[in-house]
Write a protein that holds these residues in place. Structure first.
Motif, PDB file in Angstrom:
ATOM      1  N   PRO A  70     -69.663 -35.954 -27.633  1.00 30.03           N
ATOM      2  CA  PRO A  70     -68.348 -35.549 -27.729  1.00 30.03           C
ATOM      3  C   PRO A  70     -67.594 -35.379 -26.374  1.00 30.03           C
ATOM      4  O   PRO A  70     -66.522 -35.455 -26.231  1.00 30.03           O
ATOM      5  N   LEU A  71     -68.406 -34.824 -25.476  1.00 38.37           N
ATOM      6  CA  LEU A  71     -67.822 -34.500 -24.057  1.00 38.37           C
ATOM      7  C   LEU A  71     -67.718 -35.904 -23.418  1.00 38.37           C
ATOM      8  O   LEU A  71     -66.659 -35.950 -22.892  1.00 38.37           O
ATOM      9  N   GLU A  73     -66.675 -38.641 -25.179  1.00 34.14           N
ATOM     10  CA  GLU A  73     -65.503 -38.975 -25.767  1.00 34.14           C
ATOM     11  C   GLU A  73     -64.291 -38.337 -25.424  1.00 34.14           C
ATOM     12  O   GLU A  73     -63.113 -38.952 -25.172  1.00 34.14           O
ATOM     13  N   TYR A  74     -64.486 -36.961 -25.102  1.00 36.09           N
ATOM     14  CA  TYR A  74     -63.284 -36.229 -24.799  1.00 36.09           C
ATOM     15  C   TYR A  74     -62.950 -36.644 -23.119  1.00 36.09           C
ATOM     16  O   TYR A  74     -61.738 -36.830 -22.760  1.00 36.09           O
ATOM     17  N   GLU A  75     -63.803 -36.882 -22.351  1.00 39.43           N
ATOM     18  CA  GLU A  75     -63.477 -37.358 -20.977  1.00 39.43           C
ATOM     19  C   GLU A  75     -62.997 -38.886 -20.851  1.00 39.43           C
ATOM     20  O   GLU A  75     -62.060 -38.954 -20.094  1.00 39.43           O
ATOM     21  N   SER A  78     -59.001 -38.317 -22.620  1.00 37.55           N
ATOM     22  CA  SER A  78     -58.416 -36.944 -22.324  1.00 37.55           C
ATOM     23  C   SER A  78     -57.034 -36.958 -22.607  1.00 37.55           C
ATOM     24  O   SER A  78     -56.369 -35.582 -23.202  1.00 37.55           O
ATOM     25  N   TYR A  80     -55.678 -37.737 -25.444  1.00 37.25           N
ATOM     26  CA  TYR A  80     -55.330 -37.352 -26.608  1.00 37.25           C
ATOM     27  C   TYR A  80     -55.476 -35.651 -26.822  1.00 37.25           C
ATOM     28  O   TYR A  80     -54.801 -35.069 -27.722  1.00 37.25           O
ATOM     29  N   TYR A  81     -55.948 -34.889 -25.766  1.00 34.86           N
ATOM     30  CA  TYR A  81     -56.235 -33.624 -25.764  1.00 34.86           C
ATOM     31  C   TYR A  81     -55.019 -33.038 -25.040  1.00 34.86           C
ATOM     32  O   TYR A  81     -55.113 -31.890 -24.736  1.00 34.86           O
ATOM     33  N   ARG A  83     -54.625 -33.377 -21.712  1.00 37.30           N
ATOM     34  CA  ARG A  83     -55.216 -32.571 -20.429  1.00 37.30           C
ATOM     35  C   ARG A  83     -54.598 -33.456 -19.458  1.00 37.30           C
ATOM     36  O   ARG A  83     -54.624 -34.607 -19.504  1.00 37.30           O
TER      37      ARG A  83
END
Length: 85
Positions: A70-71, A73-75, A78, A80-81, A83
């Protein structure tokens, strides 16, 4: 009169703060079956203690691997979030 008011306020503050205080040590508040298992073993049995900590380390490695995906995917996504980089 002023000393009595200050004493009353200090006493009230002490009573209110004592309600927020922790009554048990932090080590006792942990809900961890592993620590209970460790406390039941003989501390002089070094092989058992070492195996316990190795098992805990392996469990933490599995948790780390599970969190890495998940990390990544987040990076990678980003935006999407929301950031800001």
């Amino acid at each position: 009169m002023m000393k009595m008011i200050i004493l009353l306020v200090c006493g009230l503050a002490l009573i209110l703060l004592s309600g927020c205080a922790q009554m048990r040590p932090i080590a006792n508040t942990r809900n961890n079956e592993d620590s209970a298992e460790l406390h039941s073993t003989d501390p002089n049995n070094h092989n058992t203690v070492a195996k316990h900590y190795e098992d805990m380390a392996n469990e933490m490695k599995l948790k780390l691997r599970a969190k890495k995906k998940p990390l990544a995917e987040y990076e990678e996504h980003s935006y999407y979030y929301k950031r800001k980089e």
